[in-house]
Design a protein around this motif. Sequence first.
Motif, mmCIF file in Angstrom:
data_model
loop_
_atom_site.group_PDB
_atom_site.id
_atom_site.type_symbol
_atom_site.label_atom_id
_atom_site.label_comp_id
_atom_site.label_asym_id
_atom_site.label_seq_id
_atom_site.Cartn_x
_atom_site.Cartn_y
_atom_site.Cartn_z
ATOM 1 N N LEU A 27 0.823 -1.214 0.000
ATOM 2 C CA LEU A 27 0.000 0.000 0.000
ATOM 3 C C LEU A 27 0.857 1.265 0.000
ATOM 4 C CD1 LEU A 27 -2.817 -1.167 2.421
ATOM 5 C CD2 LEU A 27 -3.071 -0.639 -0.019
ATOM 6 N N ILE A 28 1.977 1.240 0.722
ATOM 7 C CA ILE A 28 2.895 2.380 0.702
ATOM 8 C C ILE A 28 3.461 2.556 -0.706
ATOM 9 C CG2 ILE A 28 5.120 3.249 1.536
ATOM 10 C CD1 ILE A 28 4.375 1.915 4.279
ATOM 11 N N ALA A 29 3.839 1.449 -1.342
ATOM 12 C CA ALA A 29 4.348 1.523 -2.719
ATOM 13 C C ALA A 29 3.279 2.102 -3.650
ATOM 14 C CB ALA A 29 4.781 0.142 -3.203
ATOM 15 N N LEU A 30 2.042 1.666 -3.495
ATOM 16 C CA LEU A 30 0.939 2.191 -4.302
ATOM 17 C C LEU A 30 0.737 3.684 -4.040
ATOM 18 C CD1 LEU A 30 -1.239 1.383 -6.347
ATOM 19 C CD2 LEU A 30 -2.732 0.860 -4.400
ATOM 20 N N ALA A 31 0.913 4.100 -2.785
ATOM 21 C CA ALA A 31 0.768 5.513 -2.427
ATOM 22 C C ALA A 31 1.883 6.367 -3.025
ATOM 23 C CB ALA A 31 0.739 5.678 -0.907
ATOM 24 N N VAL A 32 2.994 5.758 -3.375
ATOM 25 C CA VAL A 32 4.078 6.477 -4.051
ATOM 26 C C VAL A 32 3.842 6.487 -5.562
ATOM 27 C CG1 VAL A 32 6.565 6.464 -4.548
ATOM 28 C CG2 VAL A 32 5.757 5.956 -2.232
ATOM 29 N N ILE A 33 3.398 5.361 -6.111
ATOM 30 C CA ILE A 33 3.261 5.214 -7.564
ATOM 31 C C ILE A 33 2.041 5.953 -8.113
ATOM 32 C CG2 ILE A 33 2.816 3.511 -9.388
ATOM 33 C CD1 ILE A 33 4.508 1.546 -7.624
ATOM 34 N N LEU A 34 0.893 5.834 -7.446
ATOM 35 C CA LEU A 34 -0.336 6.466 -7.958
ATOM 36 C C LEU A 34 -0.187 7.976 -8.192
ATOM 37 C CD1 LEU A 34 -3.453 4.843 -6.220
ATOM 38 C CD2 LEU A 34 -2.873 4.862 -8.637
ATOM 39 N N MET A 53 -2.864 9.786 -3.335
ATOM 40 C CA MET A 53 -2.207 9.141 -2.208
ATOM 41 C C MET A 53 -3.215 8.715 -1.138
ATOM 42 S SD MET A 53 1.106 10.369 0.045
ATOM 43 C CE MET A 53 2.189 10.461 -1.366
ATOM 44 N N TYR A 54 -4.361 9.336 -1.118
ATOM 45 C CA TYR A 54 -5.368 9.017 -0.104
ATOM 46 C C TYR A 54 -5.936 7.620 -0.286
ATOM 47 C CZ TYR A 54 -5.567 14.058 0.909
ATOM 48 O OH TYR A 54 -5.269 15.345 1.262
ATOM 49 N N LEU A 55 -6.093 7.182 -1.529
ATOM 50 C CA LEU A 55 -6.752 5.915 -1.813
ATOM 51 C C LEU A 55 -6.068 4.732 -1.123
ATOM 52 C CD1 LEU A 55 -8.638 4.894 -4.842
ATOM 53 C CD2 LEU A 55 -6.808 3.357 -4.195
ATOM 54 N N PRO A 56 -4.754 4.521 -1.282
ATOM 55 C CA PRO A 56 -4.124 3.392 -0.603
ATOM 56 C C PRO A 56 -4.193 3.489 0.923
ATOM 57 C CG PRO A 56 -2.665 4.289 -2.287
ATOM 58 C CD PRO A 56 -3.810 5.223 -2.159
ATOM 59 N N VAL A 57 -4.156 4.700 1.444
ATOM 60 C CA VAL A 57 -4.225 4.873 2.900
ATOM 61 C C VAL A 57 -5.614 4.478 3.414
ATOM 62 C CG1 VAL A 57 -4.097 6.547 4.791
ATOM 63 C CG2 VAL A 57 -2.400 6.609 2.944
ATOM 64 N N LEU A 58 -6.654 4.882 2.702
ATOM 65 C CA LEU A 58 -8.012 4.506 3.098
ATOM 66 C C LEU A 58 -8.220 3.001 2.963
ATOM 67 C CD1 LEU A 58 -9.910 7.495 1.467
ATOM 68 C CD2 LEU A 58 -9.760 7.004 3.928
ATOM 69 N N LEU A 59 -7.686 2.412 1.905
ATOM 70 C CA LEU A 59 -7.748 0.953 1.771
ATOM 71 C C LEU A 59 -7.048 0.282 2.946
ATOM 72 C CD1 LEU A 59 -6.974 0.447 -2.036
ATOM 73 C CD2 LEU A 59 -9.137 -0.037 -0.876
ATOM 74 N N TRP A 68 -1.798 -0.935 11.959
ATOM 75 C CA TRP A 68 -0.992 -1.096 10.750
ATOM 76 C C TRP A 68 -1.225 0.069 9.794
ATOM 77 C CZ3 TRP A 68 2.912 -4.368 9.918
ATOM 78 C CH2 TRP A 68 3.028 -5.472 10.762
ATOM 79 N N ALA A 69 -2.470 0.496 9.679
ATOM 80 C CA ALA A 69 -2.796 1.577 8.746
ATOM 81 C C ALA A 69 -2.126 2.889 9.144
ATOM 82 C CB ALA A 69 -4.308 1.762 8.667
ATOM 83 N N LEU A 70 -1.983 3.111 10.432
ATOM 84 C CA LEU A 70 -1.313 4.325 10.892
ATOM 85 C C LEU A 70 0.107 4.395 10.327
ATOM 86 C CD1 LEU A 70 -2.058 6.731 12.656
ATOM 87 C CD2 LEU A 70 -1.141 5.511 14.611
ATOM 88 N N THR A 71 0.770 3.268 10.290
ATOM 89 C CA THR A 71 2.107 3.200 9.698
ATOM 90 C C THR A 71 2.041 3.544 8.212
ATOM 91 O OG1 THR A 71 2.728 1.484 11.278
ATOM 92 C CG2 THR A 71 4.097 1.686 9.317
ATOM 93 N N VAL A 72 1.049 2.993 7.518
ATOM 94 C CA VAL A 72 0.881 3.295 6.088
ATOM 95 C C VAL A 72 0.619 4.788 5.897
ATOM 96 C CG1 VAL A 72 -0.567 2.883 4.046
ATOM 97 C CG2 VAL A 72 0.058 0.964 5.535
ATOM 98 N N GLY A 73 -0.260 5.355 6.724
ATOM 99 C CA GLY A 73 -0.597 6.768 6.597
ATOM 100 C C GLY A 73 0.581 7.695 6.844
ATOM 101 N N ILE A 74 1.383 7.383 7.831
ATOM 102 C CA ILE A 74 2.528 8.243 8.158
ATOM 103 C C ILE A 74 3.663 8.054 7.164
ATOM 104 C CG2 ILE A 74 4.343 8.672 9.869
ATOM 105 C CD1 ILE A 74 2.190 7.998 12.031
ATOM 106 N N LEU A 75 3.947 6.796 6.813
ATOM 107 C CA LEU A 75 5.107 6.529 5.954
ATOM 108 C C LEU A 75 4.873 6.831 4.476
ATOM 109 C CD1 LEU A 75 6.692 3.284 7.449
ATOM 110 C CD2 LEU A 75 7.423 5.661 7.702
#
Length: 194
Positions: A27-34, A53-59, A68-75
């Motif tokens: 999801l972090i990779a997707l948040a960088v690529i999208l 970038m919001y989409l992968p974080v919401l997923l 786990w999502a908090l890590t995705v949101g911050i990173l």
Amino acid sequence: MLQNVLVQRQSTVQKRVTLSAVLSVGLIALAVILPQIVHLALGQPGGVQLLPMYLPVLLGGCLLGWKWALTVGILSPVVSFAITSLIGEAMPAIPRLPFMMAELAVFALVSGLFSKKIYENGLWAFPAVILAQLVGRVVFLGMVAIFQSVAPFTVEMIWGQICAGWIGLLIQAVLVPIIIITIRALLVKDNDRY
């Protein structure tokens, strides 16, 4: 939701941690690529409107739960900033980075708090996403109001960007729950659950 599915399937703690970590990295990779794809196709205005970038974080929030999502949101913005700084123009720009980290952390936290409810009934993904979006945007705007004396943007400027991003928020308010409901239907084997 994923943790509940794995517990239902009697997965080991190690397997739960491994799957959650792998999904978080993805999801972090997707948040960088999208955002890169959107910016290449539509330029910076496309990024402001679609908020990719919001989409992968919401997923991540709906699937992984808040921890786990908090890590995705911050990173996600941090990793995006680090990678894009090396290859050209940093995204997000350094002045916006702490604000986006806070906003996406709120997106992840709020949507993640609904994860167990989503496991019980997939329709909970709709209020999870909408509430996360509202609270996250309010936090971003509030932080700008508090720190505008040191930030290079004003409340009016950010309010304009928030208004421009309503299309992306609307698309995600529909798309993310549909994705989550579909994933849930594939993972949850109990026919009594929606």
